[in-house]
Design a protein around this motif. Sequence first.
Motif, PDB file in Angstrom:
ATOM      1  N   ARG A 211      -4.811 104.462  41.019  1.00  0.00           N
ATOM      2  CA  ARG A 211      -4.127 103.170  40.989  1.00  0.00           C
ATOM      3  C   ARG A 211      -4.958 102.102  41.708  1.00  0.00           C
ATOM      4  NH1 ARG A 211       0.978 104.602  41.788  1.00  0.00           N
ATOM      5  NH2 ARG A 211       0.603 105.082  43.967  1.00  0.00           N
TER       6      ARG A 211
ATOM      7  N   SER B 254      -6.657  98.894  39.990  1.00  0.00           N
ATOM      8  CA  SER B 254      -6.313  97.543  40.440  1.00  0.00           C
ATOM      9  C   SER B 254      -7.562  96.779  40.867  1.00  0.00           C
ATOM     10  CB  SER B 254      -5.249  97.591  41.543  1.00  0.00           C
ATOM     11  OG  SER B 254      -5.786  97.558  42.806  1.00  0.00           O
TER      12      SER B 254
ATOM     13  N   ILE C 142      -0.072  95.886  43.096  1.00  0.00           N
ATOM     14  CA  ILE C 142       0.210  97.171  42.451  1.00  0.00           C
ATOM     15  C   ILE C 142      -0.374  98.346  43.233  1.00  0.00           C
ATOM     16  CG2 ILE C 142       0.504  96.243  40.131  1.00  0.00           C
ATOM     17  CD1 ILE C 142      -2.357  97.127  39.500  1.00  0.00           C
ATOM     18  N   ALA C 143      -1.301  98.072  44.155  1.00  0.00           N
ATOM     19  CA  ALA C 143      -1.886  99.126  44.996  1.00  0.00           C
ATOM     20  C   ALA C 143      -2.217  98.537  46.373  1.00  0.00           C
ATOM     21  CB  ALA C 143      -3.129  99.698  44.340  1.00  0.00           C
TER      22      ALA C 143
END
Length: 183
Positions: free
Chosen positions: A14, A18, A88-89
């Motif tokens: 992830r 990202s 998102i990360a």
Amino acid sequence: MFPMTIEENKNRKRVIMSLLLGALIFVILIPLVIVHFSIYLSTLLGLRIYTNFLLILPGVILVLIGLFLTGWAAWVLWKEGKGSPLPIAPTKKLVVGGPYAYTRNPMILGAFLYYTGLILISGALIGLVIVFSFIVLALIYVKFVEEKELERRLGESYVKYRKSTPFFIPRPRRREYSHGSSH
């Protein structure tokens, strides 16, 4: 080293995705839009596009410094914080090392230098207004959205870091964060 757990492997993927997405957006797409729109706007308004070594050389220098600073900041987020600049990360912990020792927003500073350099190279100087506007909007978002999320997620250590480290314009680090890379 111990083998990664399934969760650690998912998180690593992830973070890498990202970082790649961030690079695609902020290093390729946004600069292309800014430069092309600047050239288009210059043409539309009948403004001169300068092709001058006195603009190109500082432009190349700014591009290189901006890309270096942005890459260094992303690397430190990944290595020290085990995350990325994208929500998102997010990082697992507060990162105060590397360029984050001098400014809380080295990626935005790097983007500003990179985009400004591209505009100087393109010669469509109306783009400086576009770059400035984009960076101001990014800084407003960080100040009013991202900083609140960081304080909520990271607590008192972020509050202390925020008080001791400048928002955008770098300066030498204050004493309380001069040793160690993260809290």
